[in-house]
Design a protein around this motif. Structure first.
Motif, PDB file in Angstrom:
ATOM      1  N   LYS A 153      -4.248   1.807 -12.188  1.00 16.23           N
ATOM      2  CA  LYS A 153      -5.002   3.037 -11.953  1.00 16.23           C
ATOM      3  C   LYS A 153      -5.686   3.027 -10.567  1.00 16.23           C
ATOM      4  CE  LYS A 153      -5.842   3.930 -16.832  1.00 16.23           C
ATOM      5  NZ  LYS A 153      -4.759   4.953 -16.888  1.00 16.23           N
ATOM      6  N   THR A 154      -4.884   2.735  -9.573  1.00 17.65           N
ATOM      7  CA  THR A 154      -5.393   2.686  -8.191  1.00 17.65           C
ATOM      8  C   THR A 154      -4.268   2.985  -7.212  1.00 17.65           C
ATOM      9  OG1 THR A 154      -6.612   1.344  -6.594  1.00 17.65           O
ATOM     10  CG2 THR A 154      -4.940   0.217  -7.893  1.00 17.65           C
ATOM     11  N   ASP A 155      -4.640   3.338  -6.006  1.00 15.04           N
ATOM     12  CA  ASP A 155      -3.633   3.597  -4.970  1.00 15.04           C
ATOM     13  C   ASP A 155      -3.117   2.288  -4.383  1.00 15.04           C
ATOM     14  OD1 ASP A 155      -3.733   6.336  -5.162  1.00 15.04           O
ATOM     15  OD2 ASP A 155      -5.253   6.577  -3.597  1.00 15.04           O
ATOM     16  N   ILE A 156      -1.848   2.316  -3.963  1.00 12.01           N
ATOM     17  CA  ILE A 156      -1.223   1.159  -3.312  1.00 12.01           C
ATOM     18  C   ILE A 156      -0.706   1.597  -1.944  1.00 12.01           C
ATOM     19  CG2 ILE A 156       0.632  -0.560  -3.398  1.00 12.01           C
ATOM     20  CD1 ILE A 156       0.565  -0.406  -6.408  1.00 12.01           C
ATOM     21  N   ALA A 157      -1.107   0.901  -0.936  1.00 10.72           N
ATOM     22  CA  ALA A 157      -0.629   1.186   0.422  1.00 10.72           C
ATOM     23  C   ALA A 157       0.707   0.464   0.651  1.00 10.72           C
ATOM     24  CB  ALA A 157      -1.641   0.718   1.459  1.00 10.72           C
ATOM     25  N   ALA A 180      -4.636  -2.209   7.572  1.00 10.65           N
ATOM     26  CA  ALA A 180      -4.347  -0.793   7.348  1.00 10.65           C
ATOM     27  C   ALA A 180      -4.687  -0.365   5.924  1.00 10.65           C
ATOM     28  CB  ALA A 180      -2.869  -0.521   7.640  1.00 10.65           C
ATOM     29  N   LYS A 181      -4.454  -1.225   4.941  1.00  7.80           N
ATOM     30  CA  LYS A 181      -4.731  -0.844   3.545  1.00  7.80           C
ATOM     31  C   LYS A 181      -6.229  -0.625   3.340  1.00  7.80           C
ATOM     32  CE  LYS A 181      -5.495  -5.276   1.229  1.00  7.80           C
ATOM     33  NZ  LYS A 181      -5.090  -6.201   0.161  1.00  7.80           N
ATOM     34  N   ARG A 182      -7.037  -1.427   4.025  1.00  4.93           N
ATOM     35  CA  ARG A 182      -8.479  -1.253   3.911  1.00  4.93           C
ATOM     36  C   ARG A 182      -8.937   0.043   4.580  1.00  4.93           C
ATOM     37  NH1 ARG A 182     -10.699  -7.089   5.752  1.00  4.93           N
ATOM     38  NH2 ARG A 182      -9.119  -6.726   7.351  1.00  4.93           N
ATOM     39  N   ASN A 183      -8.227   0.430   5.646  1.00  2.00           N
ATOM     40  CA  ASN A 183      -8.541   1.713   6.293  1.00  2.00           C
ATOM     41  C   ASN A 183      -8.281   2.878   5.346  1.00  2.00           C
ATOM     42  OD1 ASN A 183      -9.212   0.370   8.632  1.00  2.00           O
ATOM     43  ND2 ASN A 183      -7.188   0.626   9.572  1.00  2.00           N
ATOM     44  N   HIS A 184      -7.337   2.687   4.432  1.00  3.48           N
ATOM     45  CA  HIS A 184      -7.020   3.729   3.441  1.00  3.48           C
ATOM     46  C   HIS A 184      -7.760   3.484   2.113  1.00  3.48           C
ATOM     47  CE1 HIS A 184      -3.796   6.011   5.468  1.00  3.48           C
ATOM     48  NE2 HIS A 184      -3.585   4.883   6.119  1.00  3.48           N
ATOM     49  N   CYS A 186      -7.543   1.053   0.063  1.00 10.39           N
ATOM     50  CA  CYS A 186      -6.655   0.560  -0.999  1.00 10.39           C
ATOM     51  C   CYS A 186      -6.895  -0.935  -1.205  1.00 10.39           C
ATOM     52  CB  CYS A 186      -5.193   0.776  -0.621  1.00 10.39           C
ATOM     53  SG  CYS A 186      -4.709   2.516  -0.502  1.00 10.39           S
ATOM     54  N   ILE A 187      -6.960  -1.337  -2.465  1.00  7.63           N
ATOM     55  CA  ILE A 187      -7.134  -2.758  -2.782  1.00  7.63           C
ATOM     56  C   ILE A 187      -5.798  -3.473  -2.754  1.00  7.63           C
ATOM     57  CG2 ILE A 187      -7.909  -4.402  -4.526  1.00  7.63           C
ATOM     58  CD1 ILE A 187      -9.851  -2.277  -5.523  1.00  7.63           C
ATOM     59  N   LEU A 188      -4.761  -2.784  -3.227  1.00  5.83           N
ATOM     60  CA  LEU A 188      -3.427  -3.378  -3.312  1.00  5.83           C
ATOM     61  C   LEU A 188      -2.511  -2.822  -2.221  1.00  5.83           C
ATOM     62  CD1 LEU A 188      -2.938  -3.154  -7.184  1.00  5.83           C
ATOM     63  CD2 LEU A 188      -3.831  -5.076  -5.848  1.00  5.83           C
ATOM     64  N   ALA A 189      -1.441  -3.584  -1.935  1.00  5.44           N
ATOM     65  CA  ALA A 189      -0.473  -3.144  -0.929  1.00  5.44           C
ATOM     66  C   ALA A 189       0.897  -3.731  -1.233  1.00  5.44           C
ATOM     67  CB  ALA A 189      -0.920  -3.544   0.469  1.00  5.44           C
ATOM     68  N   GLU A 190       1.922  -3.058  -0.746  1.00  4.54           N
ATOM     69  CA  GLU A 190       3.298  -3.542  -0.868  1.00  4.54           C
ATOM     70  C   GLU A 190       3.958  -3.499   0.508  1.00  4.54           C
ATOM     71  OE1 GLU A 190       5.732  -1.551  -3.691  1.00  4.54           O
ATOM     72  OE2 GLU A 190       4.438  -2.011  -5.407  1.00  4.54           O
ATOM     73  N   PHE A 191       4.821  -4.488   0.745  1.00  2.00           N
ATOM     74  CA  PHE A 191       5.600  -4.497   1.980  1.00  2.00           C
ATOM     75  C   PHE A 191       7.073  -4.448   1.588  1.00  2.00           C
ATOM     76  CE2 PHE A 191       4.730  -5.589   6.535  1.00  2.00           C
ATOM     77  CZ  PHE A 191       5.990  -5.241   7.004  1.00  2.00           C
ATOM     78  N   ILE A 192       7.771  -3.419   2.057  1.00  3.98           N
ATOM     79  CA  ILE A 192       9.190  -3.252   1.733  1.00  3.98           C
ATOM     80  C   ILE A 192      10.006  -3.418   3.005  1.00  3.98           C
ATOM     81  CG2 ILE A 192      10.947  -1.688   0.828  1.00  3.98           C
ATOM     82  CD1 ILE A 192       8.761  -0.277  -0.752  1.00  3.98           C
ATOM     83  N   THR A 193      11.012  -4.272   2.945  1.00  6.77           N
ATOM     84  CA  THR A 193      11.877  -4.476   4.104  1.00  6.77           C
ATOM     85  C   THR A 193      13.329  -4.681   3.684  1.00  6.77           C
ATOM     86  OG1 THR A 193      12.275  -5.826   6.080  1.00  6.77           O
ATOM     87  CG2 THR A 193      11.468  -6.976   4.134  1.00  6.77           C
ATOM     88  N   ALA A 205       0.599 -13.100   2.524  1.00  5.10           N
ATOM     89  CA  ALA A 205       0.636 -11.922   1.662  1.00  5.10           C
ATOM     90  C   ALA A 205      -0.017 -12.206   0.312  1.00  5.10           C
ATOM     91  CB  ALA A 205       2.087 -11.483   1.461  1.00  5.10           C
ATOM     92  N   SER A 206       0.209 -13.400  -0.219  1.00  2.00           N
ATOM     93  CA  SER A 206      -0.394 -13.779  -1.497  1.00  2.00           C
ATOM     94  C   SER A 206      -1.917 -13.806  -1.386  1.00  2.00           C
ATOM     95  CB  SER A 206       0.140 -15.145  -1.935  1.00  2.00           C
ATOM     96  OG  SER A 206      -0.482 -15.563  -3.127  1.00  2.00           O
ATOM     97  N   LYS A 207      -2.408 -14.270  -0.262  1.00  2.00           N
ATOM     98  CA  LYS A 207      -3.853 -14.349  -0.047  1.00  2.00           C
ATOM     99  C   LYS A 207      -4.484 -12.963   0.009  1.00  2.00           C
ATOM    100  CE  LYS A 207      -5.230 -15.615   4.020  1.00  2.00           C
ATOM    101  NZ  LYS A 207      -5.518 -16.472   5.209  1.00  2.00           N
ATOM    102  N   PHE A 208      -3.743 -11.994   0.556  1.00  2.00           N
ATOM    103  CA  PHE A 208      -4.279 -10.647   0.722  1.00  2.00           C
ATOM    104  C   PHE A 208      -3.870  -9.681  -0.405  1.00  2.00           C
ATOM    105  CE2 PHE A 208      -4.124 -11.666   5.477  1.00  2.00           C
ATOM    106  CZ  PHE A 208      -5.458 -12.033   5.502  1.00  2.00           C
ATOM    107  N   LYS A 209      -3.258 -10.199  -1.461  1.00  2.44           N
ATOM    108  CA  LYS A 209      -2.814  -9.380  -2.597  1.00  2.44           C
ATOM    109  C   LYS A 209      -1.811  -8.311  -2.153  1.00  2.44           C
ATOM    110  CE  LYS A 209      -7.077  -9.980  -5.247  1.00  2.44           C
ATOM    111  NZ  LYS A 209      -8.199  -9.307  -5.952  1.00  2.44           N
TER     112      LYS A 209
END
Length: 235
Positions: A153-157, A180-184, A186-193, A205-209
């Motif tokens: 129940k939260t936004d993901i950057a 950038a996620k903190r600027n938005h 957002c507590i959580l984030a995903e990186f897609i490549t 990435a693990s350290k920053f969730k």
């Protein structure tokens, strides 16, 4: 120097030589009596003067021709630079091209630009009912999409990178996404490549969730869904 000016200079030098030789005639006659004859001495003086005048004028470079060659060379370099710039501009435009949604779903994947891939990810999450929101062309500094996670129940950057084979995501990109996620907010984030991650990047990435999605996830999730969506369009 222009050719006309060179000729004038040569003539002037020749006259000086002839005049000088007449001034020292007596000395020359004392050395070589043959020059007692005025006609012989006159023609000899003219010959020496003309010869030296031509020699002096030949030593002076033709600046007009040099400038022409220089200008021609500069023009050629300018043309080459302009052609190269146009080529780079065309490549940049092609690389940043955004196709229609229907084309993004049906074109061969290797023909999609980085903007197409970002849009494909948006379409994927839209189909999954995550209420995706696109950011304004990367002006946010690292976030391309924001989706809503129903479970938490939260936004993901989300940051998206369409990299060629061999280029990995490093710690630098992970840290940029974390900021950038903190600027938005957002507590959580995903990186897609479409590539992979360095080991150091995965630790960071693990350290920053931040959840890391690599090329295998893209193939199994996004591209598989894309094939299904493309089949519906063709049917």
């Amino acid at each position: 120097m222009k050719e006309k000016n060179k000729q004038k200079l040569g003539s002037f030098v020749a006259l000086l030589i002839v005049f000088g030789l007449w001034q020292v005639r007596e000395s020359i006659v004392s050395i070589s009596p043959i020059f007692e004859n005025t006609i012989i001495y006159l023609f000899s003086s003219l010959f020496v003067g003309i010869f030296i005048g031509l020699f002096v004028s030949s030593l002076i470079p033709n600046k007009k021709k040099q400038n022409t060659r220089k200008n021609t060379s500069s023009k050629d370099k300018t043309k080459q630079t302009t052609a190269s710039a146009k080529k780079d501009t065309n490549n940049t435009r092609t690389h940043s091209l955004l196709h229609k949604d229907s084309e993004i779903l049906t074109l061969p994947f290797n023909e999609l630009t980085w903007r197409d891939f970002e849009r494909l990810c948006y379409l994927y999450y839209k189909a999954k009912s995550t209420n995706p929101r696109e950011t304004s062309n990367g002006a946010d500094g690292g976030v391309d999409l924001i989706i809503f996670d129903k479970h938490h129940k939260t936004d993901i950057a989300i940051q998206i990178k369409h990299y060629q084979k061999g280029k990995q995501i490093t710690v630098k990109e992970i840290r940029e996404l974390n900021t950038a996620k903190r600027n938005h907010k957002c507590i959580l984030a995903e990186f897609i490549t479409t590539s992979t991650y360095t080991n150091a990047a995965l630790v960071e990435a693990s350290k920053f969730k931040i959840t890391c999605r690599d090329k295998h996830w893209v193939e199994n999730k996004i591209l598989r869904w894309r094939d299904e969506a493309a089949a519906k369009i063709r049917s």
